[in-house]
Write an enzyme that holds these catalytic residues in place. Sequence first.
Site, short mmCIF file in Angstrom:
data_model
loop_
_atom_site.label_atom_id
_atom_site.label_comp_id
_atom_site.label_asym_id
_atom_site.label_seq_id
_atom_site.Cartn_x
_atom_site.Cartn_y
_atom_site.Cartn_z
N ASP A 1 -31.64 -5.85 21.11
CA ASP A 1 -32.27 -6.74 20.14
C ASP A 1 -31.71 -8.14 20.30
OD1 ASP A 1 -34.08 -5.60 18.43
OD2 ASP A 1 -32.83 -5.73 16.66
N TYR B 1 -29.90 -11.47 18.88
CA TYR B 1 -29.01 -11.73 17.75
C TYR B 1 -29.85 -12.22 16.57
CZ TYR B 1 -25.19 -11.76 21.20
OH TYR B 1 -24.29 -11.43 22.19
N PHE C 1 -27.33 -10.78 25.20
CA PHE C 1 -25.88 -10.99 25.05
C PHE C 1 -25.45 -12.46 24.99
CE2 PHE C 1 -26.13 -6.67 26.84
CZ PHE C 1 -25.39 -5.97 25.89
N HIS D 1 -21.34 0.87 25.36
CA HIS D 1 -21.73 -0.48 24.94
C HIS D 1 -20.47 -1.32 24.70
CE1 HIS D 1 -23.58 -3.66 22.51
NE2 HIS D 1 -24.71 -3.30 23.07
#
Length: 224
Positions: free
Chosen positions: A66, A68, A79, A189
């Site tokens: 997703d 941020y 990221f 993750h």
Amino acid sequence: MSIQIEKSWLTILENEFEKDHFKKLKNFLKEEKEAKQTIYPRGSEIFNAFNCTPFYSTKVVLLGQDPYHGLGQAHGLSFSVPLGVAPPPSLMNIFKELATDIPNFKIPSHGNLTSWAQQGVLLLNATLTVRANEAGSHQQKGWEPFTDAVIATLSARREHLVFLLWGRFAQAKASLIDEQKHLVLKAAHPSPFSAYHGFFGCKHFSKTNAYLESVGLPTIDWQL
């Protein structure tokens, strides 16, 4: 929503933009706008990953889930955050792993990964938009079939790519990838909740460069 996307991707994904799920997605985003919802990233940056990394320049795919959802954080690269925005915890853990994996890597003062994208790292989120302060709010609205098609098309039409799949969500996409033609690297993750359960020590960055070198491709300069 106008499609502002780099030419090679526009040509390759042309049929995807005409499919029902994408039409439903466009209607959903239009409704969000009419309801005065704040959506991240801004419209011109929704396809930033594609605009920074053309189809035939892609060497590595780094899959996120997703964008941020905080103010000013999302700019269309998984990221990554724009200059001037503090790197979130997952990104700081990525930098920590780089510091132990890549000789002389220095943890940067910013979290903008555009230079990776320009070298061929497709920083792809499975969902390309999100409502402000509501994580996951645009999941299952039509983005996933589109980004699944991106992954499957890269797998089918390119060779010797590296797919970095971190966490269960990303690893579920492995079924879209031909592992006879590409290198698939899996780890936990980098989130603070899971980084110590298999992300730290995975050495994916040096493994990526070793593979690229082995197939005669330029390596990635991970230093920002």
